[in-house]
Write an enzyme that holds these catalytic residues in place. Structure first.
Site, mmCIF file in Angstrom:
data_model
loop_
_atom_site.group_PDB
_atom_site.id
_atom_site.type_symbol
_atom_site.label_atom_id
_atom_site.label_comp_id
_atom_site.label_asym_id
_atom_site.label_seq_id
_atom_site.Cartn_x
_atom_site.Cartn_y
_atom_site.Cartn_z
ATOM 1 N N PRO A 186 0.838 -1.197 0.000
ATOM 2 C CA PRO A 186 0.000 0.000 0.000
ATOM 3 C C PRO A 186 0.873 1.247 0.000
ATOM 4 C CG PRO A 186 0.084 -0.906 2.208
ATOM 5 C CD PRO A 186 0.903 -1.820 1.335
ATOM 6 N N HIS A 244 4.220 -4.484 3.225
ATOM 7 C CA HIS A 244 3.120 -4.667 4.172
ATOM 8 C C HIS A 244 3.313 -5.806 5.179
ATOM 9 C CE1 HIS A 244 -0.768 -3.834 5.594
ATOM 10 N NE2 HIS A 244 -1.465 -3.848 4.473
ATOM 11 N N SER A 247 -10.786 -1.448 2.784
ATOM 12 C CA SER A 247 -10.214 -1.068 4.077
ATOM 13 C C SER A 247 -10.492 0.397 4.361
ATOM 14 C CB SER A 247 -8.697 -1.305 4.059
ATOM 15 O OG SER A 247 -8.185 -1.163 5.363
#
Length: 637
Positions: free
Chosen positions: A103, A329, A544
């Site tokens: 991300p 991540h 998310s």
């Protein structure tokens, strides 16, 4: 879904005093699995799955034996699912890290007027990084507490210790998350600066003294000049880290045959973080374009080679003002990325640049360029990696949209949780685009427990389906009935959220049962070879909530070829949505999804304004904390 209350005992051996993650009851998980999938698969398939589940949970059957083994495992492990989850979610995944896994946080566009502005910003940011690291090292970071549902619980802080000390090492079949242990090796005291696809070692501690901002600026200026020397330029080795994990592992095994390469790799693998000084991209820096540039660097002909994707934190500073963070991540969740990024932006705003006042160190040793010996084999790997990255760049379809119709304040006034409301809106959008619901992933923090990471909130509930069908069937159902169905869907979503954050969701439990069977070398239980299970973990919608208090946003790519990534950031009067998909899928379109989402959010608002006061079912008017911010991971499955 029932909201379970469970007594938690504090584990005496754990210095944080947090409880251990519970193992949910087998019957409860299997019943919930059937409920989650009943409306997402054909009826005949569901009947077959029901028989398989009954067989699995029968007395003396597979399930009972595996559950017993999981309970034993939970006795002697701080967290029974952590290793299984880390390998399944990240380390055994063979896809390239950019877009598929890493991300990014996109900072506000900076207005740099000249090179010295860029370097000044970089020096200031590095100072902030060193301050933040000293807070982590001194255990001086305030403990995070849960917000939203079941607010006020202290959360596990383990993930922060990995921010500057870990590294994802590629392997042929599975990667390794390497943590620097200061007892074994000296603490890293350097960062790596990437500039024009070259890598430089910037020592941030010299003779036991941390470099001040003026010294950092001097060193960055030197690095910039060194990077400009064309005859010294080496191939863009960083491209190799953007490839599939097995390909990169293979290339790395060839690289390390040479001692020069080994030394360079060692310096990168042991650094605190990367600072990537990017060239101007030549594109208009809209929110969407900045998101794309953070996710993949724009490919080989832009800044795609100016990265080293295995390192957890890469701070990107573009000469054109495109700035942010790329995050590997596997060591930590999105909330850690948010907290660190917000600290840095506040630090840079609140502590004036100390370039003028600081006394400089008299003789600064020059930064070192990392050298590489490139055999024809490595050149071939580089060409293949560049082509692969270019393919990703062309394929990623991104839309960053600031929805200004309303924000979380309006939703709270409806006495609803913004997170649950937005999740129902995403289901409504998917249904309107595709005429069905699909298995959905929403990350939920389980940091209430020792070594807790995340579990999954399965947002495509039967209750959400009933609501979206009613909205699609306007003429036959009254607004009051639709309102009632919206409340039921939001209640179901909230209940599942509470199950997930209290360790009672199904995904980690099913993973544990599957992996312990593998560990015991048992034949794979039919439950896990059934097509329903494969469907259940093919997350076409990966979502998310990543809320921020600073002006920035998080985004990521889809996790399956025919899927969407949907990251959202609810603010008082607006919501930022970052929707991604792949262009080569005929099923998906990020622009269509966003356009439809705006319409669905407007319809839900109109319904609430018309009917909320008259249609609330009894008992649902209690105020829920609007910020169902259960420390989401900001990322992905």
């Amino acid at each position: 879904m029932p909201v379970l209350k469970r007594e938690q005992t504090r584990d005496v051996g754990d210095p944080s005093g947090l409880p251990k993650l519970p193992v949910p009851p087998l019957q409860q998980t299997l019943d919930m699995y059937l409920k989650c999938m009943s409306h997402l698969i054909p009826e005949e398939q569901f009947k077959k799955t029901k028989v398989i589940v009954e067989k699995f949970k029968a007395p003396g059957g597979n399930g009972e034996c595996l559950q017993k083994k999981l309970l034993e495992r939970s006795e002697h492990k701080a967290n029974w699912v952590y290793d299984y989850w880390l390998e399944d979610m990240y380390l055994s995944n063979r896809l390239a890290l950019p877009v598929n896994s890493s991300p990014v946080m996109v900072f506000p566009k900076q207005n740099f007027t000249c090179q010295s502005d860029t370097l000044r910003f970089a020096a200031h940011l590095i100072s902030g990084v060193l301050e933040y690291k000293s807070l982590i090292d001194g255990r001086a970071l305030p403990v995070d507490y849960a917000r939203g549902q079941l607010a006020g619980t202290p959360l596990c802080m383990d993930q922060y210790n990995k921010v500057f000390t870990s590294y994802r090492l590629p392997g042929p079949k599975t990667d390794t998350l390497v943590a620097q242990k200061s007892t074994v090796m000296p603490e890293p005291e350097h960062i790596i600066v990437a500039c024009k696809n070259q890598f430089f070692v910037l020592d941030v501690v010299i003779n036991f003294r941390r470099l001040n901002e003026k010294d950092l600026y001097t060193q960055l200026e030197r690095i910039r000049k060194m990077a400009d020397i064309e005859e010294e330029r080496l191939p863009p080795i960083g491209l190799l880290t953007s490839d599939g994990r097995t390909q990169w592992a293979e290339a790395r095994s060839v690289l390390i045959k040479d001692s020069t390469n080994r030394d360079s790799l060692d310096m990168i693998e042991r650094c605190l973080c990367l600072v990537c000084l990017d060239e101007p991209s030549g594109t208009e820096l809209t929110d969407t374009n900045r998101a794309l540039l953070m996710l993949h660097g724009g490919g080989m002909d832009k800044n795609g080679g100016n990265r080293w994707y295995d390192k957890p934190m890469q701070f990107v500073i573009g000469a054109d003002g495109c700035c942010g963070v790329v995050c590997e991540h596997s060591p930590f969740e999105g909330i850690v990325l948010v907290q660190c990024s917000e600290y840095l932006l506040r630090y840079m705003r609140g502590s004036p640049s100390k370039l003028v006042r600081a006394a400089s160190m008299s003789e600064l040793p020059a930064p070192r360029r990392l050298r590489w010996k490139c055999s024809p084999d490595i050149q071939a790997f580089l060409t293949a990696s560049a082509d692969k990255l270019q393919g990703l760049v062309k394929n990623l379809d991104m839309n960053v949209n600031k929805f200004t119709g309303y924000g979380k304040e309006f939703i709270k006034k409806q006495k609803m949780s913004p997170d649950a409301y937005i999740q129902v809106a995403l289901q409504f959008t998917f249904y309107r685009c595709h005429g069905r619901l699909v298995p959905t992933y929403e990350s939920a923090s389980i940091r209430r427990f020792q070594e807790g990471r995340v579990d999954n909130i399965r947002s495509s509930t039967p209750e959400a389906l009933a609501f979206v069908k009613a909205m699609a069937n306007s003429s036959k159902i009254t607004d009051a009935e639709k309102m009632e169905l919206l409340w039921t869907a939001i209640k179901a979503q909230t209940n599942y959220t509470i199950l997930a954050i209290t360790g009672m969701a199904i995904d980690n439990h099913l993973l544990g049962l599957r992996e312990i069977a593998k560990e015991l070398k048992l034949e794979k239980p039919e439950l896990f070879s059934d097509t329903t299970y494969a469907t259940s973990i093919h997350f076409i919608l990966s979502t998310s909530q990543v809320p921020t208090t600073e002006e920035m946003f998080c985004c990521y790519g889809p996790v399956v070829p025919n899927g969407y990534g949907a990251c959202y950031n609810p603010q008082t009067d607006h919501i930022i949505f970052c929707v991604s998909s792949f262009r080569d899928s005929a099923e998906t379109s990020s622009d269509l999804f966003v356009k439809t989402l705006e319409g669905c959010l407007k319809e839900m608002q109109d319904l609430c304004l018309k009917c909320n006061s008259e249609a609330k079912p009894t008992g649902s008017t209690e105020k829920m904390d609007g910020n169902t911010k259960v420390m989401k991971n900001g990322s992905k499955s």
